[in-house]
Design a protein around this motif. Structure first.
Motif, mmCIF file in Angstrom:
data_model
loop_
_atom_site.group_PDB
_atom_site.id
_atom_site.type_symbol
_atom_site.label_atom_id
_atom_site.label_comp_id
_atom_site.label_asym_id
_atom_site.label_seq_id
_atom_site.Cartn_x
_atom_site.Cartn_y
_atom_site.Cartn_z
ATOM 1 N N ARG A 171 -7.942 0.604 -10.419
ATOM 2 C CA ARG A 171 -7.317 0.883 -9.119
ATOM 3 C C ARG A 171 -6.480 -0.278 -8.611
ATOM 4 O O ARG A 171 -5.874 -0.186 -7.548
ATOM 5 N N ALA A 224 -5.005 9.418 -3.030
ATOM 6 C CA ALA A 224 -4.758 9.883 -4.370
ATOM 7 C C ALA A 224 -6.046 10.522 -4.864
ATOM 8 O O ALA A 224 -7.134 10.116 -4.469
ATOM 9 N N ARG A 231 -4.624 5.964 -14.171
ATOM 10 C CA ARG A 231 -5.122 4.596 -14.002
ATOM 11 C C ARG A 231 -5.837 4.176 -15.292
ATOM 12 O O ARG A 231 -6.558 4.986 -15.880
ATOM 13 N N TYR A 287 -5.343 8.198 1.500
ATOM 14 C CA TYR A 287 -4.635 7.111 2.180
ATOM 15 C C TYR A 287 -3.186 7.506 2.398
ATOM 16 O O TYR A 287 -2.632 8.332 1.656
ATOM 17 N N GLU A 301 -10.669 -1.610 -0.166
ATOM 18 C CA GLU A 301 -11.136 -0.900 -1.371
ATOM 19 C C GLU A 301 -12.336 -1.598 -1.990
ATOM 20 O O GLU A 301 -12.629 -1.400 -3.166
HETATM 21 N N1 GLY Z 1 -5.724 1.791 -5.472
HETATM 22 C C1 GLY Z 1 -5.412 3.122 -5.157
HETATM 23 C C2 GLY Z 1 -5.794 4.108 -6.145
HETATM 24 O O1 GLY Z 1 -6.222 3.776 -7.228
HETATM 25 O O2 GLY Z 1 -5.677 5.289 -5.857
#
Ligand code: GLY
Length: 388
Positions: free
Chosen positions: A344, A275, A318, A262, A56
């Motif tokens: 994230r 996502a 998030r 993912y 990422e």
């Molecule tokens: N780290 C995965 C997301 O934020 O979708």
């Protein structure tokens, strides 16, 4: 359990970041309380739990990368300690990740990521399509190449949250299962919160760790409200029946015609597909479009997913920050600290956040590895740039 209303430390928010802060503070001998209607809830109930510092990686996030890698390095000991204290399995799986590409544009994108990873000194191996399918035989024949990253692992965030609640209880953390309504200031110093049921909780230090809600607590002076915004993510959960196991051996991810997807396979048969990333305020509706896009892209990578039972669809928020990095440690308001804005990387950054916050609470200073993440890096100009 004692209903003591005064503590050394009061953590506002019982998601994984608030819980790890409370656990570590209590371990250092500070009397600690958490205020949250539902400790262990929050974004961890939706997150897939990738520990993906390398796959990422984004341009411009090299400083964050150092913190991400440091937290990844601490994960094995952290997970072992948490399991040792609670007896609970966290689903921590050192399985690695394969990032793949289907068409020429996606392949070019992955090549750029590979170059950035190498410039940053990270371990990542380029594979052709056949090599990718040798690792993961159910990948579509159209997969043209990929990056094998053996250091990006996963954990089950729901089990992590549950274990942190238990660890906090065992360490003597007091839970106030109610909403914090307003920060209490006494002579401009943070001194506790008033809860939704009218109770005053007092504390020597208040840690605001309320995820995407961290900018919403009344009573925090406007210029100190953390510049955190909700970024919606929709996630689908499927179940792999035993007869198909092992379906995937590691996390598989891709950018499919520009959209990120993912697939995170758990040992218990759960397969998390995520996502979306949507700037829609506080909306947590699961939409047909969101689920369609996730399943469409996942299906292009792995046609066999259409055989799997669909067990859950969910959306979470998030806590986004202006530079995609967390805000950790003391603020300009005496007694008020932040542990928020993990965007994230909340699950990945849980171990290092707990350590950093315990250090800040006991010494008043951030440790070296977290100095770049002080909330003081944001001024009024940055606050004004936040989306409405
Ligand atoms: N780290 C995965 C997301 O934020 O979708």
């Amino acid at each position: 359990m004692s209903r003591t209303r005064t503590s050394d430390v009061l953590v506002v928010g019982g998601g994984i970041i608030g819980l790890v802060t409370a656990w570590r503070a209590a371990q250092r001998g500070l009397t600690t309380a958490v205020v949250d209607p539902e400790p262990g809830g929050g974004a961890a109930q939706v997150a897939a739990g990738m520990l993906a510092a390398v796959t990422e990686l984004h341009y411009g996030e090299q400083t964050l990368l150092r913190l991400n890698l440091e937290s990844a390095r601490r994960y094995p000991d952290f997970a072992a300690e948490l399991t040792g204290v609670t007896g609970l399995d966290l689903g921590y799986r050192q399985c690695g990740t394969l990032a793949v590409a289907l068409d020429a544009d996606d392949r070019a994108h992955l090549r750029e990521l590979h170059a950035l990873q190498r410039q940053s000194g990270l371990e990542s191996e380029w594979l052709n399509g056949r090599e990718c399918r040798r690792l993961e035989p159910i990948l579509a024949p159209g997969v043209r190449g990929g990056l094998r990253v053996d250091g990006d692992h996963q954990i089950d965030p729901r089990r992590l949250a549950r274990a942190l609640v238990v660890a906090c209880e065992r360490a003597g953390v007091v839970f106030h299962r109610v909403r914090a309504e307003r920060l209490t200031l006494v002579r401009e110093r943070a001194a506790g919160v008033r809860t939704a049921d009218g109770t005053d909780l007092t504390a020597g230090r208040v840690v605001l760790a309320a995820g995407s809600m961290s900018g919403q607590l009344a009573g925090v002076p406007d210029h100190l409200l953390p510049p955190v915004r909700p970024v919606k993510g929709q996630v689908v959960r499927l179940t792999v029946p035993k007869r198909y196991a092992p379906f995937l051996n590691r996390t598989v991810r891709a950018v499919v015609r520009g959209s990120r997807v993912y697939l995170v396979p758990r040992e218990n048969g759960e397969l998390v597909v995520g996502a979306t990333s949507e700037e829609l305020g506080w909306d947590t509706t699961v939409t047909a479009g969101g689920v369609y896009e996730l399943l469409r892209d996942a299906h292009e990578l792995i046609p066999g997913i259409t055989e799997l039972p669909l067990t859950e669809t969910r959306a979470g928020l998030r806590p986004g920050s202006p530079d995609n990095a967390p805000l950790l440690g003391p603020t300009e308001c005496e007694g008020l600290l932040l542990a928020t804005g993990h965007y994230r990387n909340g699950v990945l950054l849980t171990p290092v956040t707990g350590d950093v916050m315990a250090h800040a609470l006991t010494t008043g200073e951030l440790p070296e590895e977290a100095r770049d993440f002080t909330p003081r890096r944001f001024g009024a100009a940055v606050l004004m740039e936040q989306p409405a």
